[in-house]
Design a protein around this motif. Structure first.
Motif, short mmCIF file in Angstrom:
data_model
loop_
_atom_site.label_atom_id
_atom_site.label_comp_id
_atom_site.label_asym_id
_atom_site.label_seq_id
_atom_site.Cartn_x
_atom_site.Cartn_y
_atom_site.Cartn_z
N VAL A 68 -3.64 -3.36 2.67
CA VAL A 68 -4.74 -2.40 2.55
C VAL A 68 -4.15 -1.08 2.05
CG1 VAL A 68 -6.59 -1.21 3.77
CG2 VAL A 68 -5.91 -3.52 4.49
N GLN A 69 -4.73 -0.57 0.96
CA GLN A 69 -4.24 0.67 0.36
C GLN A 69 -5.14 1.84 0.75
OE1 GLN A 69 -4.48 -0.87 -3.66
NE2 GLN A 69 -2.26 -1.05 -3.75
N ASP A 70 -4.60 3.06 0.65
CA ASP A 70 -5.37 4.24 1.02
C ASP A 70 -6.46 4.60 0.01
OD1 ASP A 70 -3.82 5.29 -1.02
OD2 ASP A 70 -2.89 6.84 0.20
N ASN A 71 -6.54 3.86 -1.10
CA ASN A 71 -7.61 4.09 -2.09
C ASN A 71 -8.75 3.08 -1.91
OD1 ASN A 71 -6.37 1.79 -3.02
ND2 ASN A 71 -5.94 2.56 -5.06
N ASN A 72 -8.85 2.51 -0.71
CA ASN A 72 -9.90 1.56 -0.34
C ASN A 72 -9.83 0.24 -1.10
OD1 ASN A 72 -11.01 3.32 1.54
ND2 ASN A 72 -12.23 4.33 -0.04
N LYS A 73 -8.65 -0.15 -1.53
CA LYS A 73 -8.45 -1.43 -2.21
C LYS A 73 -7.55 -2.30 -1.36
CE LYS A 73 -9.17 0.26 -6.84
NZ LYS A 73 -8.68 0.33 -8.19
N ILE A 74 -7.68 -3.61 -1.54
CA ILE A 74 -6.79 -4.54 -0.86
C ILE A 74 -6.12 -5.43 -1.90
CG2 ILE A 74 -8.12 -4.57 1.29
CD1 ILE A 74 -9.16 -7.35 0.45
N CYS A 75 -4.98 -5.95 -1.51
CA CYS A 75 -4.25 -6.91 -2.33
C CYS A 75 -4.02 -8.13 -1.45
CB CYS A 75 -2.93 -6.30 -2.78
SG CYS A 75 -1.93 -7.39 -3.79
N ASN A 76 -4.50 -9.28 -1.87
CA ASN A 76 -4.42 -10.51 -1.10
C ASN A 76 -3.49 -11.48 -1.83
OD1 ASN A 76 -4.90 -12.71 0.55
ND2 ASN A 76 -6.91 -13.14 -0.29
N PHE A 77 -2.51 -12.01 -1.13
CA PHE A 77 -1.62 -12.98 -1.75
C PHE A 77 -1.04 -13.92 -0.71
CE2 PHE A 77 0.58 -9.05 -0.98
CZ PHE A 77 1.74 -9.42 -0.34
N SER A 78 -0.51 -15.02 -1.17
CA SER A 78 0.09 -16.03 -0.31
C SER A 78 1.56 -15.72 -0.09
CB SER A 78 -0.05 -17.40 -0.99
OG SER A 78 0.78 -18.34 -0.37
#
Length: 87
Positions: A68-78
């Protein structure tokens, strides 16, 4: 013990990897078997001097991780997508 404590981590018995994440977004996966837990202190991973270790977590091979980033974005990975590296 040198350095500031950033986290307390309990390691479940079925853990395959320790995943480390730096402030600059560098993630590393290290086999849990690379660690000698009889030693009181050891290095988790090498991080460049201009970066900082942010978080370490336990993971299994088939787990997914969300950053979870402070710019309201997420990065999802395996976990499988992260390159395995030594300590």
């Amino acid at each position: 013990m040198e350095g500031n404590i950033i986290q307390l981590l309990q390691i479940p018995q079925n853990t395959d990897y320790l995943i480390s994440l730096s402030e600059k977004g560098v993630s590393k996966k290290t086999n849990i078997s690379d660690f000698n837990f009889n030693r009181k202190e050891q290095q988790v991973c090498k991080i460049k001097s201009e970066d900082k270790l942010l978080k370490v977590l336990c993971a299994k091979e088939n787990d997914n991780i969300i950053i979870v980033q402070d710019n309201n974005k997420i990065c999802n990975f395996s976990v499988e997508e992260i390159k395995t590296m030594g300590k």
